[in-house]
Enzyme design. Structure first.
Site, PDB file in Angstrom:
ATOM      1  N   GLY A 202       0.822  -1.197   0.000  1.00  0.00           N
ATOM      2  CA  GLY A 202       0.000   0.000   0.000  1.00  0.00           C
ATOM      3  C   GLY A 202       0.856   1.247   0.000  1.00  0.00           C
ATOM      4  O   GLY A 202       2.000   1.238  -0.460  1.00  0.00           O
ATOM      5  N   SER A 203       0.317   2.321   0.536  1.00  0.00           N
ATOM      6  CA  SER A 203       0.990   3.610   0.488  1.00  0.00           C
ATOM      7  C   SER A 203       2.150   3.666   1.473  1.00  0.00           C
ATOM      8  O   SER A 203       2.148   2.982   2.510  1.00  0.00           O
ATOM      9  CB  SER A 203      -0.001   4.734   0.796  1.00  0.00           C
ATOM     10  OG  SER A 203      -0.338   4.739   2.168  1.00  0.00           O
ATOM     11  N   THR A 204       3.118   4.520   1.165  1.00  0.00           N
ATOM     12  CA  THR A 204       4.267   4.694   2.051  1.00  0.00           C
ATOM     13  C   THR A 204       3.864   5.247   3.418  1.00  0.00           C
ATOM     14  O   THR A 204       4.327   4.736   4.445  1.00  0.00           O
ATOM     15  CB  THR A 204       5.314   5.589   1.374  1.00  0.00           C
ATOM     16  OG1 THR A 204       5.822   4.908   0.214  1.00  0.00           O
ATOM     17  CG2 THR A 204       6.471   5.891   2.312  1.00  0.00           C
ATOM     18  N   GLY A 207       2.280   2.374   5.389  1.00  0.00           N
ATOM     19  CA  GLY A 207       3.265   1.336   5.669  1.00  0.00           C
ATOM     20  C   GLY A 207       4.236   1.731   6.760  1.00  0.00           C
ATOM     21  O   GLY A 207       4.546   0.934   7.663  1.00  0.00           O
ATOM     22  N   GLU A 224       5.714  -3.437   0.713  1.00  0.00           N
ATOM     23  CA  GLU A 224       5.802  -3.041  -0.703  1.00  0.00           C
ATOM     24  C   GLU A 224       4.976  -1.786  -0.829  1.00  0.00           C
ATOM     25  O   GLU A 224       3.745  -1.827  -0.755  1.00  0.00           O
ATOM     26  CB  GLU A 224       5.294  -4.165  -1.619  1.00  0.00           C
ATOM     27  CG  GLU A 224       5.744  -3.999  -3.056  1.00  0.00           C
ATOM     28  CD  GLU A 224       4.713  -3.333  -3.937  1.00  0.00           C
ATOM     29  OE1 GLU A 224       4.819  -2.086  -4.101  1.00  0.00           O
ATOM     30  OE2 GLU A 224       3.811  -4.017  -4.434  1.00  0.00           O
ATOM     31  N   CYS A 258       1.388  -0.798  -8.746  1.00  0.00           N
ATOM     32  CA  CYS A 258       2.493  -0.164  -8.014  1.00  0.00           C
ATOM     33  C   CYS A 258       3.698   0.067  -8.908  1.00  0.00           C
ATOM     34  O   CYS A 258       4.315   1.131  -8.868  1.00  0.00           O
ATOM     35  CB  CYS A 258       2.892  -1.034  -6.821  1.00  0.00           C
ATOM     36  SG  CYS A 258       1.594  -1.209  -5.571  1.00  0.00           S
TER      37      CYS A 258
END
Length: 452
Positions: A202-204, A207, A224, A258
């Site tokens: 998912g999104s930084t 995460g 990831e 992604c």
């Protein structure tokens, strides 16, 4: 509280589900832990047999799974069927992985082996772009290693994952559970003391937040995260040969991938020819509801993403960039955005600097590859990157300079079950796929036998 699963092609509710509360999360982990105590005792070969049976179940339910994916995610049915086929292939690959001890030394003095043990309960949190496929990526190597799993799918796309849980539990009850919801369920799951690993796609920002929550008890983690993948087209590139692969690399799954190609830098000598080819391919798409025959291009999955991408396109148009997109068919009432090419955008535009995660590609001309490399290498993200052209010293130099987790040559966004995949910088931590990704679901035990 409840979750409305929305069909993005119609904006209509497909199904309404209940969010999981903390007690239900605890129950799911408890069930998975109980299953783990039995599952861990099975041999690698026995677990492989179970995974093959799960793959058989996915194949038998292929049509149902694909229909669920289209209804909740929006992609055209042939792409959804491809996703199901990939799920089967990935499951079978993991089923056949070997778990034999690695021998580091076998001398007159000693024999030293590395054994790999399962971790326990693994928490999987998956996104909405490839709901079944990414669940498989998380779950199957964890199961083969001897773990049990509790998965929390995106609230936008839970239906195909729930069906997957049913398929797995028909073969091995209790081995895979699920919880639903947002922050409450997610944080309760990853911080549970009996959860020993988190795998998140998912999104930084999300995460890194989740990773901070589990740092205190040193759970294993695989992340990831976001990317803003650049592709560089060299002066010697054969546009006729490469244009269709470049287009598919950018617009696969309506750009909602992604590792899709998200920024394209093209040598000025090839710029017009490539842009014209990309525009022609965009015009050839049939945009519409993914369940309708002949449709090749579906909607963006949700309103938030639709608003983000359309705002990027609007900003590009306001900047004076040339924005080229085919007209949408009349009568559509979903989150549809036509495949859009943005020519010569200013480098400070959001569509260049940020991950758009949608069907829009900025195409930027350059004259000197050594100069453009300063722009192509992103300061924060390094998931994937690519270079397009014939073999040359210049191509080799670009490969050397790109710092992403994967560098493709004359390709982009290709992932395979036996090839490790993961990001550098803020694009991730750890890897998935292949033996290296599989081992991230284990803990190491070194066994040293003295012979004297």
């Amino acid at each position: 509280m409840q979750i409305d699963v929305i069909n993005p092609a119609t904006k209509r509710v497909v199904e309404t589900l209940n969010r999981s509360n903390v007690e239900e999360v605890n129950d799911a982990v408890a069930t998975a832990l109980q299953s783990f105590e039995t599952w861990r005792q099975k041999t690698s070969e026995e677990r492989g047999v179970v995974l093959h049976a799960i793959a058989d179940g996915i194949e038998a339910s292929a049509t149902e799974l694909a229909n669920l994916i289209v209804s909740e995610q929006g992609k055209p049915l042939p792409v959804a069927m491809m996703e199901v086929g990939g799920a089967v292939a990935w499951t079978r690959y993991n089923a056949d992985l070997s778990q034999k001890p690695e021998v580091l030394e076998d001398s007159e003095e000693r024999r030293v082996e590395v054994h790999r043990l399962p971790l326990g309960v693994v928490a999987s949190i998956t996104p909405w772009n490839w709901p079944l496929m990414i669940a498989i990526w998380h779950i199957m190597p964890a199961l083969k290693a001897g773990n049990s799993v509790v998965v929390k799918p995106s609230s936008n796309t839970p239906l195909s994952t729930i069906k997957l849980v049913d398929i797995v539990c028909e073969v091995e009850p209790g081995l895979l559970g699920f919880v639903l919801g947002g922050k409450v369920a997610g944080e309760a799951l990853v911080t549970h003391p009996d959860v020993k690993k988190l795998v998140f796609t998912g999104s930084t920002p999300t995460g890194t937040h989740l990773a901070s929550l589990i740092a205190k008890d040193l759970k294993k983690v695989t992340l990831e995260l976001g990317g803003n993948d650049a592709g560089i087209v060299l002066a010697n590139a054969d546009i006729d040969k490469l244009a269709s692969k470049i287009y598919m690399s950018a617009f696969i799954n309506m750009g909602q991938t992604c590792a899709a190609l998200k920024r394209l830098y093209v040598h000025r000598s090839k710029y017009d020819a490539l842009c014209n080819a990309l525009v022609d391919m965009a015009k050839a798409e049939v945009v519409g509801n993914g369940m309708e025959e002949g449709v090749t291009f579906g909607p963006v999955q949700n309103k938030n993403q639709y608003d983000l991408v359309t705002s990027m396109i609007r900003q590009a148009r306001d900047s004076g960039s040339e924005v080229i997109a085919p007209e949408l068919p009349e009568g559509l009432d979903g989150y549809f955005i036509a495949p859009t090419i943005i020519k010569n955008p200013p480098l400070e535009l959001s569509v260049v600097c940020d991950e758009q995660f949608g069907p829009v590609l900025p195409v930027i001309p350059y004259d000197d590859v050594k100069e453009v490399m300063k722009d192509a290498i992103h300061k924060e993200f390094a998931l994937g990157g690519s270079v397009w052209g014939e073999e040359s010293d210049e191509l080799d130099w670009v490969v050397e300079q790109l710092d992403s987790g994967t560098v493709w040559i004359n390709n982009h966004a290709e992932v395979l079950p036996h090839i490790p995949f993961g990001g550098n910088k803020l694009s991730g931590l750890g890897v998935e796929f292949g033996v290296e990704g599989f081992l991230e679901n284990t803990r190491r035990k070194v066994v040293s036998y003295s012979k004297k």
